[in-house]
Scaffold this motif. Structure first.
Motif, PDB file in Angstrom:
ATOM      1  N   ILE A 155       0.871  -1.173   0.000  1.00 48.61           N
ATOM      2  CA  ILE A 155       0.000   0.000   0.000  1.00 48.61           C
ATOM      3  C   ILE A 155       0.906   1.221   0.000  1.00 48.61           C
ATOM      4  O   ILE A 155       1.724   1.387   0.902  1.00 48.61           O
ATOM      5  CB  ILE A 155      -0.919   0.011   1.240  1.00 48.61           C
ATOM      6  N   SER A 156       0.760   2.060  -1.054  1.00 50.61           N
ATOM      7  CA  SER A 156       1.633   3.228  -1.162  1.00 50.61           C
ATOM      8  C   SER A 156       1.017   4.283  -2.070  1.00 50.61           C
ATOM      9  O   SER A 156      -0.084   4.103  -2.603  1.00 50.61           O
ATOM     10  CB  SER A 156       3.010   2.818  -1.683  1.00 50.61           C
ATOM     11  N   ASN A 157       1.772   5.350  -2.272  1.00 49.39           N
ATOM     12  CA  ASN A 157       1.360   6.451  -3.132  1.00 49.39           C
ATOM     13  C   ASN A 157       1.268   6.004  -4.595  1.00 49.39           C
ATOM     14  O   ASN A 157       0.422   6.459  -5.342  1.00 49.39           O
ATOM     15  CB  ASN A 157       2.343   7.621  -2.986  1.00 49.39           C
ATOM     16  N   GLU A 158       2.166   5.114  -4.979  1.00 47.57           N
ATOM     17  CA  GLU A 158       2.151   4.558  -6.331  1.00 47.57           C
ATOM     18  C   GLU A 158       2.616   3.117  -6.256  1.00 47.57           C
ATOM     19  O   GLU A 158       3.263   2.697  -5.311  1.00 47.57           O
ATOM     20  CB  GLU A 158       3.041   5.361  -7.279  1.00 47.57           C
ATOM     21  N   ASN A 159       2.251   2.323  -7.227  1.00 44.30           N
ATOM     22  CA  ASN A 159       2.622   0.907  -7.294  1.00 44.30           C
ATOM     23  C   ASN A 159       2.044   0.061  -6.170  1.00 44.30           C
ATOM     24  O   ASN A 159       2.662  -0.909  -5.725  1.00 44.30           O
ATOM     25  CB  ASN A 159       4.146   0.737  -7.348  1.00 44.30           C
ATOM     26  N   SER A 160       0.846   0.427  -5.698  1.00 43.14           N
ATOM     27  CA  SER A 160       0.155  -0.431  -4.733  1.00 43.14           C
ATOM     28  C   SER A 160      -0.272  -1.714  -5.439  1.00 43.14           C
ATOM     29  O   SER A 160      -0.419  -1.748  -6.662  1.00 43.14           O
ATOM     30  CB  SER A 160      -1.095   0.267  -4.190  1.00 43.14           C
ATOM     31  N   ILE A 220      -6.050   1.480  -3.625  1.00 40.58           N
ATOM     32  CA  ILE A 220      -6.001   2.823  -4.211  1.00 40.58           C
ATOM     33  C   ILE A 220      -4.611   3.422  -4.007  1.00 40.58           C
ATOM     34  O   ILE A 220      -4.096   3.449  -2.881  1.00 40.58           O
ATOM     35  CB  ILE A 220      -7.083   3.724  -3.575  1.00 40.58           C
ATOM     36  N   ASN A 221      -4.005   3.894  -5.100  1.00 37.97           N
ATOM     37  CA  ASN A 221      -2.724   4.595  -5.030  1.00 37.97           C
ATOM     38  C   ASN A 221      -2.969   6.016  -4.535  1.00 37.97           C
ATOM     39  O   ASN A 221      -3.663   6.787  -5.200  1.00 37.97           O
ATOM     40  CB  ASN A 221      -2.060   4.667  -6.409  1.00 37.97           C
ATOM     41  N   LYS A 222      -2.449   6.347  -3.377  1.00 38.53           N
ATOM     42  CA  LYS A 222      -2.473   7.715  -2.852  1.00 38.53           C
ATOM     43  C   LYS A 222      -1.573   7.738  -1.631  1.00 38.53           C
ATOM     44  O   LYS A 222      -1.168   6.694  -1.124  1.00 38.53           O
ATOM     45  CB  LYS A 222      -3.885   8.197  -2.534  1.00 38.53           C
TER      46      LYS A 222
END
Length: 146
Positions: free
Chosen positions: A103-108, A113-115
């Motif tokens: 779980i992350s800002n990108e590449n989840s 949800i990427n955020k």
């Protein structure tokens, strides 16, 4: 990496179609969460119990002409979904009984949800879709910090 949740437990047939909350806190410096999730056994190993469960299902859905053995083996299915400060963040409804979820800002992991990660109270929800026997599970979550 800092561990923010270490949970283990058991579910049984009576827990099928339920959800079990596992709350944890995420710090302001969290950049990414890494989840290790597993459960065992994947298959219901007792064949006579499996056939009984199948027969109940066939009667419930009025398809008794089916051969119960055609549906073996029965597979347990536990999955995870995540809430971030009481808001839905995503779900990983997949069949493997060993999973690594990011779980992350990108590449989840797909389904998440990427955020940016919000600090505060999170919930890893164990979705017990089906447990045809006693099933042991483990959820380990680590926080990667900035």
């Amino acid at each position: 990496m800092m561990k923010v949740l270490s949970a283990a437990g058991k579910v049984t047939e009576k827990d099928s179609k339920t959800n079990i909350d596992h709350k944890f806190n995420v710090s302001k410096s969290a950049k990414r969460l890494v989840v290790e999730f597993s459960y065992s056994p994947k298959n219901v190993e007792n064949e006579s119990n499996s056939l009984e469960l199948i027969e109940k299902g066939l009667k419930k859905y009025k398809t008794e002409s089916e051969n119960p053995s055609d549906f073996l083996p029965i597979r347990n299915l536990l999955t995870l979904s995540f809430d971030e400060n009481k808001k839905y963040r995503g779900a990983c409804h997949r069949h493997p009984n060993e999973q690594k979820i990011t779980i992350s800002n990108e590449n989840s992991t797909p389904g998440i949800i990427n955020k940016e990660i919000e600090s505060g109270e999170w919930n890893a929800v164990l979705n017990v879709h089906f447990a045809g026997c006693e099933v042991e599970y483990s959820i380990e979550i680590e926080e990667e910090q900035i």
